[in-house]
Structures are given as C-alpha cells and as structure tokens.
Design a protein around this motif. Structure first.
Motif, PDB file in Angstrom:
ATOM      1  N   TRP A  16       8.258   3.781   3.984  1.00  0.00           N
ATOM      2  CA  TRP A  16       6.994   3.956   3.149  1.00  0.00           C
ATOM      3  C   TRP A  16       7.139   4.532   1.718  1.00  0.00           C
ATOM      4  CZ3 TRP A  16       4.772   8.242   1.319  1.00  0.00           C
ATOM      5  CH2 TRP A  16       4.757   9.385   2.122  1.00  0.00           C
ATOM      6  N   THR A  19       8.677   1.430  -0.321  1.00  0.00           N
ATOM      7  CA  THR A  19       7.761   0.194  -0.479  1.00  0.00           C
ATOM      8  C   THR A  19       6.544   0.640  -1.306  1.00  0.00           C
ATOM      9  OG1 THR A  19       6.778   0.578   1.669  1.00  0.00           O
ATOM     10  CG2 THR A  19       8.408  -0.888   1.421  1.00  0.00           C
ATOM     11  N   TRP A  30       1.383  -7.374  -0.572  1.00  0.00           N
ATOM     12  CA  TRP A  30       2.195  -7.234   0.835  1.00  0.00           C
ATOM     13  C   TRP A  30       3.112  -5.823   0.632  1.00  0.00           C
ATOM     14  CZ3 TRP A  30       0.553  -9.336   4.677  1.00  0.00           C
ATOM     15  CH2 TRP A  30      -0.259 -10.558   4.600  1.00  0.00           C
ATOM     16  N   TRP A  31       3.343  -5.489  -0.418  1.00  0.00           N
ATOM     17  CA  TRP A  31       4.098  -4.146  -0.422  1.00  0.00           C
ATOM     18  C   TRP A  31       3.207  -3.183  -0.023  1.00  0.00           C
ATOM     19  CZ3 TRP A  31       9.015  -4.507   0.494  1.00  0.00           C
ATOM     20  CH2 TRP A  31       9.565  -5.467  -0.035  1.00  0.00           C
ATOM     21  N   ILE A  34       3.007  -3.370   3.700  1.00  0.00           N
ATOM     22  CA  ILE A  34       4.176  -2.474   4.327  1.00  0.00           C
ATOM     23  C   ILE A  34       3.995  -1.255   4.093  1.00  0.00           C
ATOM     24  CG2 ILE A  34       6.768  -2.288   4.393  1.00  0.00           C
ATOM     25  CD1 ILE A  34       6.632  -5.554   3.613  1.00  0.00           C
TER      26      ILE A  34
END
Length: 106
Positions: A16, A19, A30-31, A34
C-alpha cells in the motif's frame, strides 16, 4: 500462524505504501483502489496477529517490515538514492527488528 499473519501484514504495508506513491496523491483511480485494498489487508492481518502477540512486539515488527520493504522498493523501482550512512541505519533497523523478535518472548 500468528507470525505468518504478521509477516504478510508487513508485506501488504509495503504494497500500500508503494501503490500510494504510484497513485500520485490518490489521483489515479485504480492505484488508489489497490492502495486501500492493501491497507485493509495489512491492517486486518495485523489485527489477527495482535490476538496472540503483544502490541509492543507486533507493531514495531510490522512497521519495520514496511519501512525496510519500502526502502528497498524505493531504491529498486523509484530511483531513490541512499547514502552509505543511510544504509548503515537501515542495517541497524534490521538488527533492531531481529532483536525485538528474538527477545520478545513469543
């Protein structure tokens, strides 16, 4: 199994944190997704490990795994540059984490 949970929680902390960097301030959807999935898994696994490990043992090991993993990923994939002195302190961090594990009594 408790130590496996803690180790995996540390790995997902690396996921985490990396990202989150890639998400560019949560501006890439989307990052960002995630990142929050990684956070949820990391905190969930840490919580499971805390059922059987004392906080004073689990938390520093979790953060240490995350810190060292993030340093390595930063150097390998994000072009971070560290001085020799900084690497010395990273080594001390590793020694400290091992020491906490060995002397923590669990």
């Amino acid at each position: 199994m408790t130590w496996v949970y803690l180790f995996l929680a540390g790995i997902f902390e690396v996921v985490w944190s990396c990202t989150m960097k890639i998400s560019n301030g949560f501006s890439h959807f989307w990052w960002t997704v995630i990142t929050f999935i990684g956070m949820t898994i990391s905190f969930g696994l840490l919580s499971l490990s805390l059922k059987h490990l004392p906080l004073s043992l689990a938390y520093p090991i979790w953060t240490g795994i995350g810190a060292i993993g993030s340093i390595v990923i930063g150097v390998m994939f994000f072009g971070d540059k560290l001085s020799v002195l900084t690497w010395f302190f990273v080594a001390l961090l590793i020694v400290g984490i091992i020491g906490i594990k060995l002397t923590g009594g669990h």
